[in-house]
Design an enzyme around this catalytic site. Sequence first.
Site, PDB file in Angstrom:
ATOM      1  N   GLY A 233       0.807  -1.217   0.000  1.00 24.51           N
ATOM      2  CA  GLY A 233       0.000   0.000   0.000  1.00 24.51           C
ATOM      3  C   GLY A 233       0.842   1.269   0.000  1.00 24.51           C
ATOM      4  CB  THR A 234       3.879   2.255   1.863  1.00 26.64           C
ATOM      5  OG1 THR A 234       3.280   1.982   3.130  1.00 26.64           O
ATOM      6  CG2 THR A 234       4.795   3.458   1.959  1.00 26.64           C
TER       7      THR A 234
ATOM      8  CG  ASN B 285      -5.538   2.849   8.585  1.00 28.90           C
ATOM      9  OD1 ASN B 285      -5.919   3.860   7.993  1.00 28.90           O
ATOM     10  ND2 ASN B 285      -4.454   2.830   9.324  1.00 28.90           N
TER      11      ASN B 285
ATOM     12  CB  SER C 281      -1.941  -3.689   1.082  1.00 28.83           C
ATOM     13  OG  SER C 281      -0.774  -4.183   1.673  1.00 28.83           O
TER      14      SER C 281
ATOM     15  CB  THR D 215      13.411  -8.699 -10.275  1.00 31.84           C
ATOM     16  OG1 THR D 215      14.529  -8.454 -11.116  1.00 31.84           O
ATOM     17  CG2 THR D 215      12.951 -10.144 -10.415  1.00 31.84           C
TER      18      THR D 215
ATOM     19  CB  CYS E   1       1.625   2.845  10.544  1.00 26.91           C
ATOM     20  SG  CYS E   1       0.666   1.799   9.488  1.00 26.91           S
TER      21      CYS E   1
HETATM   22  N1  PMP Z   1      -3.218   2.612   3.636  1.00 25.82           N
HETATM   23  C1  PMP Z   1      -3.951   2.108   4.640  1.00 25.82           C
HETATM   24  C2  PMP Z   1      -5.355   2.565   4.810  1.00 25.82           C
HETATM   25  C3  PMP Z   1      -3.396   1.146   5.499  1.00 25.82           C
HETATM   26  O1  PMP Z   1      -4.123   0.653   6.497  1.00 25.82           O
HETATM   27  C4  PMP Z   1      -2.062   0.725   5.284  1.00 25.82           C
HETATM   28  C5  PMP Z   1      -1.434  -0.316   6.171  1.00 25.82           C
HETATM   29  N2  PMP Z   1      -1.652  -0.126   7.525  1.00 25.82           N
HETATM   30  C6  PMP Z   1      -1.342   1.285   4.220  1.00 25.82           C
HETATM   31  C7  PMP Z   1      -1.957   2.221   3.420  1.00 25.82           C
HETATM   32  C8  PMP Z   1       0.081   0.888   3.955  1.00 25.82           C
HETATM   33  O2  PMP Z   1       0.090  -0.370   3.356  1.00 25.82           O
HETATM   34  P1  PMP Z   1       1.404  -1.304   3.423  1.00 25.82           P
HETATM   35  O3  PMP Z   1       1.593  -1.659   4.852  1.00 25.82           O
HETATM   36  O4  PMP Z   1       1.039  -2.468   2.544  1.00 25.82           O
HETATM   37  O5  PMP Z   1       2.524  -0.512   2.873  1.00 25.82           O
END
Ligand code: PMP
Length: 394
Positions: A71-72, A151, A199, A237, A325
């Site tokens: 996601g990041t 989240n 993700s 890759t 996070c």
């Molecule tokens: N967006 C949201 C809404 C999330 O909950 C998260 C993960 N907590 C992320 C982005 C980041 O995703 P990733 O951990 O896969 O980088």
Amino acid sequence: MRIINMDHVAASPLLPQVVDAMMPFLTEKFGNPSSMHSLGEEVTETLDEARGKVAALINAKDHEIVFTSGGTESNNWALKGICQASRSRGNHLITSSVEHFSIMHAIKALEKQGVEVTRLPVDKYGIVDPDDVKRAITPRTVLVSVMHANNEIGSIQPIAEIGRIARELSIPFHTDAVATAGVIPVDVEALNADLLSLSANAFYGPLGSGALYVRKGVKIAPLLDGGIQEGGLRAGTENVLGIVGMSKAAEIAAVEMESRIAHLIPLRDRLIKEIPAAIEEVELVGHPTQRLPGNVSVVVRYVEGESMLLFLDMEGIKIASGSACISRSLKVSHVMLAMGIDAGTAQGSLLFTLGKDNADQDVDEVVRILPPVVQKLRDMSPLYKKTSKFKTIT
Ligand code: PMP
């Protein structure tokens, strides 16, 4: 001690079928998809199939899925890639004030480079008003990015409506669907999304694997420079193992989604009802019904979330406080502050994110164990004795 995991937003276990699907790629199928020989071709075919499965989960076309590290990366790429590709059109972004850090901090980086940003307010449930999006759009706006569901607090945004507004004015619309893709129905057509981040771990796939959906015709610059993998859009890759696991998890999520939701909602609603019934001065955070099926976010007044979390951990209950996070940084949640919750109250945040293996007995345990933990901590808190309208039980 029985472990009760109610922190699925941080990490969910891999499905056994996902592990089985990944296994050959840890052993005999080690080829690089860029190789011209048969070892590479075999893996290329697998990636093509995987792309189809991930696309099907969100009603996209195969070629609109680009694999990323999660996601990041998808969020950073959507924002930075669109801004870079749209320099001649403008330099204004619209987002919300409750986004994940991977949006918020990427936008801060863009601001330092001169991009102008409108951060939309949210109501007391953490929800954006689509009319605010309409009002914020200027001729220089190059992207609207609003997350599908939060989240931390579980509230689901009116994404289809926001997407419709952006589309009417031909402005690309991105949504961070990390909390929803594979969890609740996500359809890029119905949501009017041009870019969408997902993700794999949200739906029991491997950590560190994700994708960005890029609608055909959307102009986006690559984030990474290098080879011509992923149609030249994402150099490097491919994480074959992660992609295989994600695609298997996506395939299963599509089939099981309805039954998973039907299983989660009653458990969620039990916690939402029974925790405040058992403990004074507890409030639900986020929308009561427009929320993720497995999300229970509450604030417990006069107690610190981290203290409760550590006591529960000793009892085998794994939960989070605020955003997973940042939970180690002890920062007050920007999401709760944006919703108008004061910093002191927000400190008492508890976040339960349920998964498909949670059961009624797990809820029973939480409702049994949490109240004495809170009471013990409140008894130690001078703040509670002075301010609370309730007397401590002695
Ligand atoms: N967006 C949201 C809404 C999330 O909950 C998260 C993960 N907590 C992320 C982005 C980041 O995703 P990733 O951990 O896969 O980088």
